[in-house]
Design a protein around this motif. Structure first.
Motif, PDB file in Angstrom:
ATOM      1  N   GLU A   1       0.864  -1.172   0.000  1.00  9.98           N
ATOM      2  CA  GLU A   1       0.000   0.000   0.000  1.00  9.98           C
ATOM      3  C   GLU A   1       0.904   1.227   0.000  1.00  9.98           C
ATOM      4  OE1 GLU A   1      -2.369   0.676   3.504  1.00  9.98           O
ATOM      5  OE2 GLU A   1      -0.981  -0.405   4.812  1.00  9.98           O
ATOM      6  N   GLN A   2       0.401   2.335  -0.571  1.00  8.04           N
ATOM      7  CA  GLN A   2       1.289   3.477  -0.754  1.00  8.04           C
ATOM      8  C   GLN A   2       0.507   4.774  -0.890  1.00  8.04           C
ATOM      9  OE1 GLN A   2       3.417   2.427  -4.308  1.00  8.04           O
ATOM     10  NE2 GLN A   2       1.581   2.252  -5.525  1.00  8.04           N
ATOM     11  N   LEU A   3       1.231   5.870  -0.681  1.00  4.29           N
ATOM     12  CA  LEU A   3       0.678   7.207  -0.881  1.00  4.29           C
ATOM     13  C   LEU A   3       1.603   7.941  -1.837  1.00  4.29           C
ATOM     14  CD1 LEU A   3      -1.353   9.469  -0.123  1.00  4.29           C
ATOM     15  CD2 LEU A   3       0.233  10.114   1.718  1.00  4.29           C
ATOM     16  N   ASP A   4       1.062   8.387  -2.969  1.00  5.07           N
ATOM     17  CA  ASP A   4       1.839   9.108  -3.977  1.00  5.07           C
ATOM     18  C   ASP A   4       1.614  10.607  -3.831  1.00  5.07           C
ATOM     19  OD1 ASP A   4       1.931   6.412  -4.987  1.00  5.07           O
ATOM     20  OD2 ASP A   4       2.531   7.253  -6.922  1.00  5.07           O
ATOM     21  N   ILE A   5       2.713  11.353  -3.684  1.00  4.76           N
ATOM     22  CA  ILE A   5       2.682  12.801  -3.557  1.00  4.76           C
ATOM     23  C   ILE A   5       3.557  13.383  -4.662  1.00  4.76           C
ATOM     24  CG2 ILE A   5       3.225  14.787  -2.079  1.00  4.76           C
ATOM     25  CD1 ILE A   5       0.957  13.009  -1.015  1.00  4.76           C
ATOM     26  N   GLY A   6       2.974  14.187  -5.523  1.00  4.24           N
ATOM     27  CA  GLY A   6       3.734  14.826  -6.589  1.00  4.24           C
ATOM     28  C   GLY A   6       3.999  16.282  -6.284  1.00  4.24           C
ATOM     29  N   THR A   7       4.449  17.004  -7.295  1.00  2.00           N
ATOM     30  CA  THR A   7       4.627  18.443  -7.169  1.00  2.00           C
ATOM     31  C   THR A   7       3.273  19.092  -6.927  1.00  2.00           C
ATOM     32  OG1 THR A   7       6.465  18.317  -8.744  1.00  2.00           O
ATOM     33  CG2 THR A   7       5.517  20.505  -8.334  1.00  2.00           C
ATOM     34  N   GLU A   8       3.178  19.938  -5.900  1.00  2.00           N
ATOM     35  CA  GLU A   8       1.925  20.646  -5.638  1.00  2.00           C
ATOM     36  C   GLU A   8       1.607  21.532  -6.838  1.00  2.00           C
ATOM     37  OE1 GLU A   8      -0.557  21.052  -3.272  1.00  2.00           O
ATOM     38  OE2 GLU A   8       0.134  19.165  -2.434  1.00  2.00           O
TER      39      GLU A   8
ATOM     40  N   PRO B   1      -1.285  18.598 -24.504  1.00  4.96           N
ATOM     41  CA  PRO B   1      -0.511  17.349 -24.513  1.00  4.96           C
ATOM     42  C   PRO B   1      -1.046  16.381 -23.467  1.00  4.96           C
ATOM     43  CG  PRO B   1       0.937  19.270 -24.486  1.00  4.96           C
ATOM     44  CD  PRO B   1      -0.447  19.782 -24.254  1.00  4.96           C
ATOM     45  N   ALA B   2      -1.030  15.113 -23.786  1.00  6.29           N
ATOM     46  CA  ALA B   2      -1.589  14.115 -22.870  1.00  6.29           C
ATOM     47  C   ALA B   2      -0.907  14.166 -21.514  1.00  6.29           C
ATOM     48  CB  ALA B   2      -1.473  12.724 -23.481  1.00  6.29           C
ATOM     49  N   TRP B   3       0.417  14.444 -21.480  1.00  5.65           N
ATOM     50  CA  TRP B   3       1.134  14.469 -20.204  1.00  5.65           C
ATOM     51  C   TRP B   3       0.654  15.568 -19.279  1.00  5.65           C
ATOM     52  CZ3 TRP B   3       3.115  19.204 -19.719  1.00  5.65           C
ATOM     53  CH2 TRP B   3       3.581  19.882 -20.840  1.00  5.65           C
ATOM     54  N   ALA B   4      -0.041  16.588 -19.807  1.00  2.00           N
ATOM     55  CA  ALA B   4      -0.534  17.675 -18.955  1.00  2.00           C
ATOM     56  C   ALA B   4      -1.520  17.160 -17.914  1.00  2.00           C
ATOM     57  CB  ALA B   4      -1.174  18.762 -19.812  1.00  2.00           C
ATOM     58  N   ARG B   5      -2.105  16.010 -18.176  1.00  2.00           N
ATOM     59  CA  ARG B   5      -3.059  15.436 -17.218  1.00  2.00           C
ATOM     60  C   ARG B   5      -2.381  14.985 -15.929  1.00  2.00           C
ATOM     61  NH1 ARG B   5      -6.872  11.679 -21.150  1.00  2.00           N
ATOM     62  NH2 ARG B   5      -6.696  12.975 -23.032  1.00  2.00           N
ATOM     63  N   LEU B   6      -1.069  14.857 -15.949  1.00  2.00           N
ATOM     64  CA  LEU B   6      -0.337  14.442 -14.753  1.00  2.00           C
ATOM     65  C   LEU B   6      -0.187  15.575 -13.744  1.00  2.00           C
ATOM     66  CD1 LEU B   6       2.493  12.433 -16.538  1.00  2.00           C
ATOM     67  CD2 LEU B   6       0.571  11.472 -15.260  1.00  2.00           C
ATOM     68  N   GLN B   7      -0.454  16.805 -14.156  1.00  2.00           N
ATOM     69  CA  GLN B   7      -0.269  17.955 -13.288  1.00  2.00           C
ATOM     70  C   GLN B   7      -1.559  18.270 -12.560  1.00  2.00           C
ATOM     71  OE1 GLN B   7       1.066  20.692 -16.376  1.00  2.00           O
ATOM     72  NE2 GLN B   7       3.170  20.485 -15.653  1.00  2.00           N
ATOM     73  N   GLY B   8      -1.459  18.455 -11.255  1.00  2.00           N
ATOM     74  CA  GLY B   8      -2.645  18.763 -10.482  1.00  2.00           C
ATOM     75  C   GLY B   8      -2.370  18.685  -8.996  1.00  2.00           C
ATOM     76  N   PRO B   9      -3.408  18.811  -8.178  1.00  2.00           N
ATOM     77  CA  PRO B   9      -3.214  18.822  -6.728  1.00  2.00           C
ATOM     78  C   PRO B   9      -2.998  17.423  -6.161  1.00  2.00           C
ATOM     79  CG  PRO B   9      -5.539  19.040  -7.248  1.00  2.00           C
ATOM     80  CD  PRO B   9      -4.808  19.068  -8.565  1.00  2.00           C
ATOM     81  N   ASN B  10      -2.332  17.389  -5.022  1.00  2.00           N
ATOM     82  CA  ASN B  10      -2.216  16.150  -4.260  1.00  2.00           C
ATOM     83  C   ASN B  10      -3.479  15.932  -3.440  1.00  2.00           C
ATOM     84  OD1 ASN B  10       0.566  15.276  -4.863  1.00  2.00           O
ATOM     85  ND2 ASN B  10       1.148  17.192  -3.872  1.00  2.00           N
ATOM     86  N   GLN B  11      -3.654  14.725  -2.957  1.00  2.00           N
ATOM     87  CA  GLN B  11      -4.701  14.404  -1.989  1.00  2.00           C
ATOM     88  C   GLN B  11      -4.034  14.173  -0.634  1.00  2.00           C
ATOM     89  OE1 GLN B  11      -8.281  12.056  -3.456  1.00  2.00           O
ATOM     90  NE2 GLN B  11      -6.660  11.063  -4.629  1.00  2.00           N
ATOM     91  N   TRP B  12      -4.574  14.834   0.403  1.00  2.00           N
ATOM     92  CA  TRP B  12      -3.990  14.737   1.736  1.00  2.00           C
ATOM     93  C   TRP B  12      -5.026  14.212   2.719  1.00  2.00           C
ATOM     94  CZ3 TRP B  12       1.102  15.450   1.868  1.00  2.00           C
ATOM     95  CH2 TRP B  12       1.699  16.247   0.888  1.00  2.00           C
ATOM     96  N   PRO B  13      -4.623  13.379   3.678  1.00  2.00           N
ATOM     97  CA  PRO B  13      -5.592  12.818   4.637  1.00  2.00           C
ATOM     98  C   PRO B  13      -6.072  13.857   5.647  1.00  2.00           C
ATOM     99  CG  PRO B  13      -3.365  12.149   5.218  1.00  2.00           C
ATOM    100  CD  PRO B  13      -3.255  12.875   3.907  1.00  2.00           C
TER     101      PRO B  13
END
Length: 349
Positions: free
Chosen positions: A100-107, A118-130
């Motif tokens: 199990e894991q939690l993925d955190i990217g660039t805010e 570009p399709a890769w633009a979909r990777l940019q967005g907010p993180n989810q925090w508990p």
């Protein structure tokens, strides 16, 4: 899965800022590690022990939350591949990874998923925090910032080891590199069941900076077979990603590695950070000095896992294949372009 206990080299990064003899010794050791296993332990890294302890403790707190709190930020809710993933929902080579894991990217602010972008633009967005653990966000963003600076320094070391200017990669990661931080917990598994914590894979970025807790499980593939990389107190494990393989024409090789599940009466905790280039960048091919160019082995050619010099395309490929539930829910229009045949994909440790 069996492995020999052969140790990886231990490299002291502080010598990069030392005198000429210290720097030369460091670069020789880095080249030997890069041309050999592609992995090494890093000490003298400058990340404070209290921050490391706090991140490991907070990771324990997160995974100890009630299932409902973790599922409230499940990755399938995020088109940007951010959030919590239950054990068995990520795939490597088409097989379930038992972690199990939690993925955190660039805010990043939420973006309109414009189909003309570009399709890769979909990777940019907010993180989810508990919501149940509000202190996690500032702690992990602080750690992400510090380990990013460390990873960039390691990248500069690799550049100099290749006979290049320290800043040779800056044009494709500045002003903001692609960041991915993973909190990972491997539950114990009973003897006789699959021991795939995460299957054999490569990492897609420049370099990976891996923090291990106290339980072993990481294994590295070498020409002599699999070797163990158990936790070493005070160190990180560093490995080469596909971007460096592409840039060096295989002089630096992204090596295959895996994680074996721990015994049933325990678990394994790790925190992996992946430094990548900007998603809009294209990886150049460096001109290496002749003595180093002799080590160039060419880029790995695997028809099941083609490598693209377009950074965003390469990274999106891995995400779509590793997380088919997110792909089906949010990106069904991309699945023909990025066929999800089981293969070596970037996954993490």
């Amino acid at each position: 899965m069996t492995a020999s206990p052969s140790p990886l080299p231990v490299i002291d990064l502080s010598r990069f800022d030392g005198d000429a003899a210290q720097r030369t010794a460091l670069l020789n050791e880095v080249r030997a590690a890069a041309f050999g296993p592609g992995f090494f332990y890093l000490v003298g890294h400058g990340i404070a022990d209290d921050l490391i302890r706090a991140v490991l403790a907070a990771s324990r707190q997160f995974f100890a939350l009630p299932e409902a709190d973790k599922l409230a930020i499940e990755m399938v809710n995020s088109p940007h591949f951010r959030g919590y993933t239950r054990a068995g929902l990520e795939l490597t080579r088409g097989q379930q990874d038992w972690r199990e894991q939690l993925d955190i990217g660039t805010e990043h602010e939420a973006t309109d998923l414009n189909r003309d972008a570009p399709a890769w633009a979909r990777l940019q967005g907010p993180n989810q925090w508990p919501a149940a653990l509000p202190e996690l966000k500032p702690l992990l963003l602080r750690y992400q910032s510090e380990v990013t600076a460390l990873a960039i320094k390691v990248l500069r070391v690799f550049a100099v080891a290749l006979g290049q200017p320290e800043q040779v990669f800056e044009p494709i990661y500045a002003p903001a590199p692609h960041q991915l931080l993973k909190l990972i917990r491997y539950p114990g598994r009973a003897a006789g069941s699959s021991d795939q914590g995460v299957g054999a894979h490569k990492d897609s970025g420049f370099v990976t900076i891996l923090l291990q807790d106290v339980v072993a499980g990481l294994q590295v593939e070498t020409e002599q077979g699999w070797i163990d990389a158990p936790p070493l107190p005070g160190s990180f494990v560093v490995n080469i990603g596909e971007l460096l393989e592409l840039a060096s024409n295989g002089a630096l090789r992204a090596n295959v590695h895996r994680v074996v599940s721990p015994p049933a009466d325990t678990d394994r905790l790790s925190v992996a950070f992946f430094l990548g280039a900007r998603l809009d960048a294209t990886v150049p091919v460096l001109t290496l000095p002749s003595e180093l160019a002799a080590h160039s082995r060419g880029v790995t050619q695997d028809p099941r896992n083609p490598l693209f010099r377009e950074v965003g395309r390469n990274y999106l490929k891995g995400r779509l294949r590793s997380h088919p539930d997110v792909a089906r829910k949010h990106h069904a229009d991309l699945l023909n372009e990025f066929d999800r045949t089981p293969e070596l994909v970037a996954a993490g440790d």
